[in-house]
Write a protein that holds these residues in place. Structure first.
Motif, PDB file in Angstrom:
ATOM      1  N   LEU A  42      34.132   8.073   1.035  1.00 54.81           N
ATOM      2  CA  LEU A  42      32.756   7.346   0.523  1.00 54.81           C
ATOM      3  C   LEU A  42      32.556   8.290  -0.857  1.00 54.81           C
ATOM      4  CD1 LEU A  42      29.974   6.380   0.225  1.00 54.81           C
ATOM      5  CD2 LEU A  42      29.193   7.688   1.577  1.00 54.81           C
ATOM      6  N   ALA A  43      33.242   9.254  -0.722  1.00 53.18           N
ATOM      7  CA  ALA A  43      32.755   9.969  -1.866  1.00 53.18           C
ATOM      8  C   ALA A  43      33.539   8.418  -3.590  1.00 53.18           C
ATOM      9  CB  ALA A  43      33.033  10.915  -2.957  1.00 53.18           C
ATOM     10  N   GLU A  44      34.476   8.146  -2.996  1.00 48.83           N
ATOM     11  CA  GLU A  44      36.331   8.034  -3.853  1.00 48.83           C
ATOM     12  C   GLU A  44      35.242   6.929  -3.915  1.00 48.83           C
ATOM     13  OE1 GLU A  44      39.652   8.769  -2.740  1.00 48.83           O
ATOM     14  OE2 GLU A  44      39.535  11.199  -2.225  1.00 48.83           O
ATOM     15  N   SER A  45      34.968   6.016  -2.807  1.00 48.61           N
ATOM     16  CA  SER A  45      35.075   5.054  -3.171  1.00 48.61           C
ATOM     17  C   SER A  45      33.958   4.297  -4.233  1.00 48.61           C
ATOM     18  CB  SER A  45      34.424   4.285  -1.870  1.00 48.61           C
ATOM     19  OG  SER A  45      35.406   4.611  -0.709  1.00 48.61           O
ATOM     20  N   LEU A  46      32.905   5.357  -4.305  1.00 51.27           N
ATOM     21  CA  LEU A  46      31.302   5.104  -5.063  1.00 51.27           C
ATOM     22  C   LEU A  46      31.966   5.457  -6.507  1.00 51.27           C
ATOM     23  CD1 LEU A  46      28.739   7.097  -3.038  1.00 51.27           C
ATOM     24  CD2 LEU A  46      28.172   4.933  -3.306  1.00 51.27           C
ATOM     25  N   GLU A  47      32.578   6.308  -6.786  1.00 51.32           N
ATOM     26  CA  GLU A  47      33.737   6.735  -7.827  1.00 51.32           C
ATOM     27  C   GLU A  47      34.229   5.556  -8.522  1.00 51.32           C
ATOM     28  OE1 GLU A  47      35.922  10.331 -10.212  1.00 51.32           O
ATOM     29  OE2 GLU A  47      35.850  10.214  -7.943  1.00 51.32           O
ATOM     30  N   ASN A  48      35.381   5.500  -7.391  1.00 54.46           N
ATOM     31  CA  ASN A  48      35.831   3.614  -7.946  1.00 54.46           C
ATOM     32  C   ASN A  48      35.207   2.596  -8.251  1.00 54.46           C
ATOM     33  OD1 ASN A  48      38.765   4.285  -7.730  1.00 54.46           O
ATOM     34  ND2 ASN A  48      38.229   5.198  -5.512  1.00 54.46           N
ATOM     35  N   LEU A  49      34.026   2.642  -7.711  1.00 57.72           N
ATOM     36  CA  LEU A  49      32.675   1.689  -8.301  1.00 57.72           C
ATOM     37  C   LEU A  49      32.233   1.742  -9.334  1.00 57.72           C
ATOM     38  CD1 LEU A  49      31.683   0.930  -4.459  1.00 57.72           C
ATOM     39  CD2 LEU A  49      32.830  -0.382  -5.522  1.00 57.72           C
ATOM     40  N   GLY A  50      31.811   2.899  -9.681  1.00 56.32           N
ATOM     41  CA  GLY A  50      31.273   3.206 -11.225  1.00 56.32           C
ATOM     42  C   GLY A  50      29.940   4.110 -10.930  1.00 56.32           C
ATOM     43  N   ARG A  51      29.750   4.801  -9.563  1.00 52.05           N
ATOM     44  CA  ARG A  51      28.506   4.580  -9.244  1.00 52.05           C
ATOM     45  C   ARG A  51      28.544   6.007  -9.136  1.00 52.05           C
ATOM     46  NH1 ARG A  51      26.952   1.077  -4.324  1.00 52.05           N
ATOM     47  NH2 ARG A  51      25.261   2.087  -3.934  1.00 52.05           N
ATOM     48  N   TRP A  52      28.499   6.737 -10.495  1.00 50.80           N
ATOM     49  CA  TRP A  52      28.841   8.573 -10.912  1.00 50.80           C
ATOM     50  C   TRP A  52      27.682   8.905 -10.267  1.00 50.80           C
ATOM     51  CZ3 TRP A  52      33.866   7.634 -12.225  1.00 50.80           C
ATOM     52  CH2 TRP A  52      33.700   6.770 -13.184  1.00 50.80           C
ATOM     53  N   ALA A  53      26.329   8.425 -10.181  1.00 47.69           N
ATOM     54  CA  ALA A  53      25.874   9.576  -9.962  1.00 47.69           C
ATOM     55  C   ALA A  53      25.674   9.965  -8.285  1.00 47.69           C
ATOM     56  CB  ALA A  53      23.792   9.435 -10.688  1.00 47.69           C
ATOM     57  N   GLU A  54      25.986   8.461  -8.193  1.00 44.35           N
ATOM     58  CA  GLU A  54      25.589   8.630  -5.875  1.00 44.35           C
ATOM     59  C   GLU A  54      26.979   9.559  -5.933  1.00 44.35           C
ATOM     60  OE1 GLU A  54      24.370   4.928  -4.265  1.00 44.35           O
ATOM     61  OE2 GLU A  54      24.913   4.374  -6.155  1.00 44.35           O
TER      62      GLU A  54
ATOM     63  N   ALA B 225      29.158  12.212  -7.277  1.00 45.31           N
ATOM     64  CA  ALA B 225      28.595  13.574  -7.916  1.00 45.31           C
ATOM     65  C   ALA B 225      28.217  14.269  -6.685  1.00 45.31           C
ATOM     66  CB  ALA B 225      28.268  13.971  -9.399  1.00 45.31           C
ATOM     67  N   ASP B 226      26.547  13.471  -6.261  1.00 40.24           N
ATOM     68  CA  ASP B 226      26.093  13.994  -4.799  1.00 40.24           C
ATOM     69  C   ASP B 226      26.781  14.346  -3.762  1.00 40.24           C
ATOM     70  OD1 ASP B 226      23.683  13.958  -6.605  1.00 40.24           O
ATOM     71  OD2 ASP B 226      23.029  12.182  -5.375  1.00 40.24           O
ATOM     72  N   GLN B 227      27.595  13.208  -3.431  1.00 38.21           N
ATOM     73  CA  GLN B 227      28.889  13.393  -2.651  1.00 38.21           C
ATOM     74  C   GLN B 227      29.912  14.783  -2.118  1.00 38.21           C
ATOM     75  OE1 GLN B 227      28.252  11.788   0.616  1.00 38.21           O
ATOM     76  NE2 GLN B 227      26.058  10.202  -0.968  1.00 38.21           N
ATOM     77  N   TYR B 228      30.773  14.186  -3.734  1.00 37.35           N
ATOM     78  CA  TYR B 228      31.078  15.643  -4.468  1.00 37.35           C
ATOM     79  C   TYR B 228      30.557  17.071  -4.209  1.00 37.35           C
ATOM     80  CZ  TYR B 228      34.837  12.554  -5.510  1.00 37.35           C
ATOM     81  OH  TYR B 228      35.832  11.184  -5.318  1.00 37.35           O
ATOM     82  N   ARG B 229      29.073  16.700  -4.415  1.00 34.17           N
ATOM     83  CA  ARG B 229      28.476  18.609  -4.730  1.00 34.17           C
ATOM     84  C   ARG B 229      28.429  18.936  -3.027  1.00 34.17           C
ATOM     85  NH1 ARG B 229      25.375  15.411  -8.008  1.00 34.17           N
ATOM     86  NH2 ARG B 229      25.885  16.615 -10.415  1.00 34.17           N
ATOM     87  N   LEU B 230      28.562  17.648  -2.518  1.00 33.08           N
ATOM     88  CA  LEU B 230      27.960  18.127  -0.284  1.00 33.08           C
ATOM     89  C   LEU B 230      29.951  18.607   0.164  1.00 33.08           C
ATOM     90  CD1 LEU B 230      25.355  15.450   0.175  1.00 33.08           C
ATOM     91  CD2 LEU B 230      25.108  17.126   0.717  1.00 33.08           C
ATOM     92  N   LEU B 231      30.538  17.531  -0.094  1.00 33.73           N
ATOM     93  CA  LEU B 231      31.841  18.348  -0.366  1.00 33.73           C
ATOM     94  C   LEU B 231      32.278  19.612  -0.316  1.00 33.73           C
ATOM     95  CD1 LEU B 231      34.105  15.213  -0.674  1.00 33.73           C
ATOM     96  CD2 LEU B 231      34.266  15.993   1.229  1.00 33.73           C
ATOM     97  N   ALA B 232      32.031  20.519  -2.099  1.00 29.32           N
ATOM     98  CA  ALA B 232      32.730  21.426  -2.066  1.00 29.32           C
ATOM     99  C   ALA B 232      30.901  22.389  -0.791  1.00 29.32           C
ATOM    100  CB  ALA B 232      31.685  21.433  -3.748  1.00 29.32           C
ATOM    101  N   GLN B 233      30.044  21.982  -1.383  1.00 32.00           N
ATOM    102  CA  GLN B 233      29.168  23.157  -0.294  1.00 32.00           C
ATOM    103  C   GLN B 233      29.683  23.504   1.007  1.00 32.00           C
ATOM    104  OE1 GLN B 233      25.271  21.285  -0.373  1.00 32.00           O
ATOM    105  NE2 GLN B 233      25.400  21.456  -2.727  1.00 32.00           N
TER     106      GLN B 233
END
Length: 372
Positions: free
Chosen positions: A304-316, A318-326
């Motif tokens: 999901l995070a990579e798909s949002l990144e590829n779509l340029g939905r940066w804020a969303e 980033a939120d998913q990547y923060r959850l992955l880091a946690q």
């Protein structure tokens, strides 16, 4: 004595299964907790007791009977009020505590319900339905061996009790004894061949252990009984996927989602297929729904995070990547993604061009003069 039947009402129980294939989430069969078939008859029967209770407000048995009817009709809060009133008037009958256990179980209070069943037994209430309920609650709490012990007691009293055979099969799934699980599920089906939930469990288990041809037969048989049951459609789609027919699988998964928007596995499969095809816009809604239901799906959040990144939905993203880091403390990759995509969300474009390798310092050449 009420007859226990299968129902899709109540809490989903998960029992551990091995993944069906390498890129699948850890799949767990949904076990529908069996409390009573919800029908209009019990509701009407409960209403017919209203007048009798008005005439005899001190009759505990009337409240207990109305409580049982209300629970059969799915009126759990009203049923609990009635049985509590019955116990205030007379706290000696064991059957009253059994009815209270049913009400508490329907609300998800497992330990309180178990305490009520213990009190029912202590006061002389003996029935296969009591042992069945206790076994099912141990199953819901993933105390699989305790569940088997209680279900054995129910089967000693009533050897052909299909629900007890069914739950015992599910308990053996939890104990990772596939042979026993299949034996008991088939025995349950032989005694109650028109229960879609038994066929779903058999189809799911067959898929999970690499027998899609058998899964197809169980799923098709179940869908003839209930053409709108989402889990059986999922089983049917999964056997197509396992037999390398992805288009047919995707079509069936899409129908599953239409019939049951809460069935996250179908959304996961659709999202996974879209991610592999780089159809990122299609990935997002499927995986968002799936993760709401099961936040730990294998690679679900990273896709999901990579798909949002590829779509340029940066804020969303980033939120998913923060959850992955946690969820993965110390993982440098996710920490880097949080930094990179978080900056991008703030309009800061990170230069990812590789830096030239540093030039190692060369020691000065020392010339030795002869004779010195």
């Amino acid at each position: 004595m009420p007859v226990v039947r299968f129902s899709r009402f109540a809490v989903l129980l998960t029992a551990v299964l091995a993944p069906a294939c390498a890129d699948a989430p850890e799949e767990r069969p949904d076990t529908m907790i069996n409390l009573q078939t919800v029908e209009s008859g019990p509701r009407i029967q409960a209403e017919e007791l209203d007048g009798a209770i008005r005439r005899q407000p001190g009759n505990a048995s009337l409240y207990a009977r109305r409580a049982a009817f209300r629970l059969d009709a799915g009126q759990v809060e009203a049923g609990l009020r009635d049985i509590n009133q019955a116990l205030e008037l007379d706290d000696t009958p064991g059957e009253f505590y059994y009815t209270k256990a049913r009400a508490l179980r329907a609300q998800g209070y497992l330990e309180s319900a178990l305490a009520a069943t213990n009190e029912a037994a202590r006061r002389g209430f003996a029935s296969p339905t009591l042992n069945l309920m206790v076994g099912e609650m141990h199953l819901a709490a993933r105390r699989y061996q305790d569940a088997v012990d209680q279900l054995d007691r129910a089967l000693q009293q009533e050897p052909d009790l299909a629900a007890a055979l069914f739950y015992k099969g599910v308990a053996y799934i939890g104990l990772r004894d596939t042979v026993q699980a299949l034996d008991y599920l088939r025995a349950s089906l032989a005694r109650d061949p028109r229960q879609p939930e038994i066929l779903h469990q058999l189809a799911f288990l067959s898929n999970a252990y690499g027998q899609p041809d058998k899964a197809a037969l169980y799923a098709a048989r179940g869908l003839k009984l209930d053409p709108t049951y989402g889990p059986l459609w999922y089983d049917y789609g999964r056997q197509f996927e396992l037999q390398n027919q992805p288009d047919s699988a995707a079509s069936v998964y899409a129908r599953t989602v239409q019939l049951d928007t809460t069935f996250y596995r179908a959304d996961y499969r659709l999202g996974l297929a879209a991610f592999k095809s780089r159809r990122y816009a299609d990935v997002v809604p499927h995986l968002q729904r799936a993760l709401r239901r099961s936040p730990r799906l294998l690679d679900g959040r990273s896709m999901l995070a990579e798909s949002l990144e590829n779509l340029g939905r940066w804020a969303e993203a980033a939120d998913q990547y923060r959850l992955l880091a946690q969820e993965n403390p110390g993982n440098r990759h996710w920490s880097y993604k949080v930094w990179k995509v978080g900056n991008r969300a703030r309009g800061i474009i990170v230069n990812e061009a590789p830096r030239p390798a540093p030039v190692e310092a060369i020691e000065p050449l020392v010339l030795h003069k002869p004779g010195l």
